[in-house]
Write a protein that holds these residues in place. Structure first.
Motif, mmCIF file in Angstrom:
data_model
loop_
_atom_site.group_PDB
_atom_site.id
_atom_site.type_symbol
_atom_site.label_atom_id
_atom_site.label_comp_id
_atom_site.label_asym_id
_atom_site.label_seq_id
_atom_site.Cartn_x
_atom_site.Cartn_y
_atom_site.Cartn_z
ATOM 1 N N THR A 172 8.978 5.678 0.111
ATOM 2 C CA THR A 172 7.701 5.065 0.467
ATOM 3 C C THR A 172 7.915 3.702 1.117
ATOM 4 O O THR A 172 7.243 3.361 2.097
ATOM 5 C CB THR A 172 6.800 4.958 -0.778
ATOM 6 O OG1 THR A 172 6.530 6.286 -1.245
ATOM 7 C CG2 THR A 172 5.485 4.268 -0.468
ATOM 8 N N ALA A 214 0.137 12.055 -4.542
ATOM 9 C CA ALA A 214 0.322 10.806 -3.806
ATOM 10 C C ALA A 214 -0.828 10.611 -2.831
ATOM 11 O O ALA A 214 -1.286 11.550 -2.192
ATOM 12 C CB ALA A 214 1.652 10.809 -3.066
ATOM 13 N N TYR A 215 -1.262 9.397 -2.732
ATOM 14 C CA TYR A 215 -2.336 8.969 -1.849
ATOM 15 C C TYR A 215 -1.719 7.996 -0.851
ATOM 16 O O TYR A 215 -1.341 6.885 -1.221
ATOM 17 C CB TYR A 215 -3.391 8.291 -2.724
ATOM 18 C CG TYR A 215 -4.525 7.619 -2.037
ATOM 19 C CD1 TYR A 215 -4.459 6.265 -1.711
ATOM 20 C CD2 TYR A 215 -5.680 8.301 -1.747
ATOM 21 C CE1 TYR A 215 -5.522 5.628 -1.110
ATOM 22 C CE2 TYR A 215 -6.749 7.671 -1.150
ATOM 23 C CZ TYR A 215 -6.660 6.337 -0.832
ATOM 24 O OH TYR A 215 -7.712 5.701 -0.233
ATOM 25 N N ALA A 216 -1.518 8.415 0.390
ATOM 26 C CA ALA A 216 -0.870 7.581 1.404
ATOM 27 C C ALA A 216 -1.898 7.076 2.408
ATOM 28 O O ALA A 216 -2.736 7.845 2.878
ATOM 29 C CB ALA A 216 0.211 8.378 2.122
ATOM 30 N N GLN A 217 -1.810 5.788 2.732
ATOM 31 C CA GLN A 217 -2.732 5.189 3.688
ATOM 32 C C GLN A 217 -2.012 4.909 5.001
ATOM 33 O O GLN A 217 -0.868 4.458 5.013
ATOM 34 C CB GLN A 217 -3.279 3.870 3.135
ATOM 35 C CG GLN A 217 -4.200 4.054 1.956
ATOM 36 C CD GLN A 217 -4.761 2.727 1.489
ATOM 37 O OE1 GLN A 217 -4.494 2.315 0.387
ATOM 38 N NE2 GLN A 217 -5.538 2.082 2.338
ATOM 39 N N SER A 233 1.478 3.625 -0.290
ATOM 40 C CA SER A 233 1.069 4.838 -0.984
ATOM 41 C C SER A 233 0.978 4.571 -2.473
ATOM 42 O O SER A 233 1.595 3.626 -2.984
ATOM 43 C CB SER A 233 2.083 5.951 -0.702
ATOM 44 O OG SER A 233 1.670 7.170 -1.258
ATOM 45 N N SER A 274 3.173 3.060 7.914
ATOM 46 C CA SER A 274 2.171 3.355 6.886
ATOM 47 C C SER A 274 1.672 2.056 6.274
ATOM 48 O O SER A 274 2.275 0.991 6.441
ATOM 49 C CB SER A 274 2.745 4.255 5.788
ATOM 50 O OG SER A 274 3.466 3.492 4.840
#
Length: 109
Positions: free
Chosen positions: A26, A50-53, A38, A35
């Protein structure tokens, strides 16, 4: 902002390997691929979500073509070795409608 949610299916006995490699992977994705970071969660069944922005969908799509440093690529490979990749999946791809999460700089160790 663009959000991608993953469900990671970890091989039996590989939980700690996954957790260690996920954190470093990450960091690499943040540093090299653009990114915004996350979060890794575990749901009540024990699944890793997982929540990735990402700044936008285009940045996320272009990230697949960007190589990280050899060290971060090794962490990524180590993470993949800990996963059942056939069962690991993207749950959602979403545009942010309204955002009330507070932001702080990513701490790179």
């Amino acid at each position: 902002m663009y959000i991608v949610m993953f469900e990671f299916v970890v091989k039996p006995g590989a939980r700690q390997q996954f957790l260690n490699a996920w954190a470093k992977t990450t960091q690499g994705i943040y540093l090299f691929k653009g990114s915004l970071g996350s979060r890794l969660h575990r749901d009540k069944s024990g699944a890793f979500i997982a929540y990735a922005q990402w700044p936008d969908k285009a940045t996320w799509e272009k990230a697949a073509d960007i190589q990280m440093s050899p060290d971060y690529e090794a962490f990524r490979e180590n993470m993949h070795e800990a996963l059942n990749l056939e069962s690991t999946r993207i749950l959602y791809e979403m545009e942010v409608e309204t955002d009330y999460l507070q932001r702080r700089p990513f701490a790179v160790e």
